[in-house]
Design an enzyme around this catalytic site. Sequence first.
Site, PDB file in Angstrom:
ATOM      1  CG  ASN A  88      -1.266  37.616  -4.934  1.00 29.44           C
ATOM      2  OD1 ASN A  88      -1.237  38.649  -4.717  1.00 29.44           O
ATOM      3  ND2 ASN A  88      -0.864  36.657  -4.003  1.00 29.44           N
ATOM      4  CB  SER A 123      -6.251  30.962  -1.519  1.00 25.58           C
ATOM      5  OG  SER A 123      -4.987  30.504  -0.989  1.00 25.58           O
ATOM      6  N   GLY A 124      -4.578  29.138  -3.825  1.00 24.33           N
ATOM      7  CA  GLY A 124      -4.305  27.685  -4.061  1.00 24.33           C
ATOM      8  C   GLY A 124      -4.947  26.877  -5.236  1.00 24.33           C
ATOM      9  CB  SER A 152      -5.066  35.968  -3.249  1.00 23.58           C
ATOM     10  OG  SER A 152      -3.741  36.175  -2.553  1.00 23.58           O
ATOM     11  CB  SER A 153      -3.244  34.072   1.886  1.00 20.56           C
ATOM     12  OG  SER A 153      -1.983  34.099   1.272  1.00 20.56           O
ATOM     13  CG  ASP A 154      -0.160  37.956  -0.665  1.00 26.68           C
ATOM     14  OD1 ASP A 154       0.064  37.829   0.728  1.00 26.68           O
ATOM     15  OD2 ASP A 154       0.227  37.212  -1.422  1.00 26.68           O
ATOM     16  CG  HIS A 171       2.721  39.547  -3.911  1.00 25.89           C
ATOM     17  ND1 HIS A 171       4.056  39.909  -3.807  1.00 25.89           N
ATOM     18  CD2 HIS A 171       2.651  38.511  -3.281  1.00 25.89           C
ATOM     19  CE1 HIS A 171       4.678  39.175  -2.769  1.00 25.89           C
ATOM     20  NE2 HIS A 171       3.802  38.162  -2.390  1.00 25.89           N
ATOM     21  CG  HIS A 211       7.371  35.190  -3.688  1.00 22.81           C
ATOM     22  ND1 HIS A 211       6.954  34.129  -2.539  1.00 22.81           N
ATOM     23  CD2 HIS A 211       6.621  36.202  -3.095  1.00 22.81           C
ATOM     24  CE1 HIS A 211       6.495  34.582  -1.695  1.00 22.81           C
ATOM     25  NE2 HIS A 211       5.865  35.883  -2.055  1.00 22.81           N
ATOM     26  CG  ASP A 240      12.146  53.556 -21.382  1.00 28.22           C
ATOM     27  OD1 ASP A 240      12.343  54.901 -21.540  1.00 28.22           O
ATOM     28  OD2 ASP A 240      12.587  52.721 -22.197  1.00 28.22           O
ATOM     29  CG  HIS A 279       7.125  39.145   0.997  1.00 23.49           C
ATOM     30  ND1 HIS A 279       6.019  39.457   1.622  1.00 23.49           N
ATOM     31  CD2 HIS A 279       6.917  38.133   0.372  1.00 23.49           C
ATOM     32  CE1 HIS A 279       4.815  38.868   1.402  1.00 23.49           C
ATOM     33  NE2 HIS A 279       5.464  38.129   0.215  1.00 23.49           N
ATOM     34  CE1 TYR A 293       9.704  53.962 -27.371  1.00 20.49           C
ATOM     35  CE2 TYR A 293       7.376  52.991 -26.411  1.00 20.49           C
ATOM     36  CZ  TYR A 293       8.742  52.919 -26.998  1.00 20.49           C
ATOM     37  OH  TYR A 293       9.057  51.478 -27.248  1.00 20.49           O
TER      38      TYR A 293
HETATM   39 ZN   LIG Z   1       4.508  36.687  -1.037  1.00 19.47          ZN
END
Ligand SMILES: [Zn+2]
Length: 237
Positions: free
Chosen positions: A32, A48-49, A77-79, A98, A100, A123, A172, A230
């Site tokens: 998410n 979510s989903g 989102s559940s987060d 976030h 995984h 960097d 996690h 840079y």
């Molecule tokens: Zn997660």
Amino acid sequence: MPTKALQRLREEVLEANLELVRRGLVLYTFGNASGILRDEGLIVIKPSGVPYETMKPEHLVITDLEGKVLESTLRPSSDLSTHVALYQAFPTIGGVVHTHSEYATAWAQAGREIPCFGTTHADYFHGAVPVTEPMPGEEIEGDYEKNTGAAIIRRFRSLNPNAVPAVLVANHGPFTWGRDPSTAAHNAVVLESIARMAFFTVTINNEANAIGKTLHDRHYLRKHGSKAYYGQEKDAK
Ligand SMILES: [Zn+2]
């Protein structure tokens, strides 16, 4: 409420979410991205989903700065509560991501910070990418997502979130952030790359040393900070 800035942020947040798919950081509906309009008191986050293939700007969920949903027929989102906690604790950030993603998550699952082994890491991240302490049982049973944010914030008590825009949540996975949603997504992509390279580094030589401070500072500071040189004027990518 539909201001131009909000419409732009919806599109930016959608684009940041799609970037995670394009770069292979997420499976199915995992992951998410969110963004914030601090002046207007609004957060925009992935629903979510909802499959990424059919996601449209209008599917994104709008909340206030406490995470209360203001406008959506879809659940956020559940987060969400972790994102809200990070926006509250880190006042300069404008986007949170976030995932995984596999290599960064492997380091998180191993409970190991990612040492800075080379200039690619230097960097982007001024120091190792830290890992949180495992969360105690009562924090997991309680307001889990909010407490995940609290675990990250505890880890950053002595760290600067602008200089290290990423963390590994133990057992996690990674959270990254940046000045806007696209920078947060960019940092998630780079984090996965440096996590992969660091894994290979310790596989080839498990006594490999972290980069020296002089080289680390040279690389970090030429892209960031007051003496950065840079890239082109505005964007150092
Ligand atoms: Zn997660």
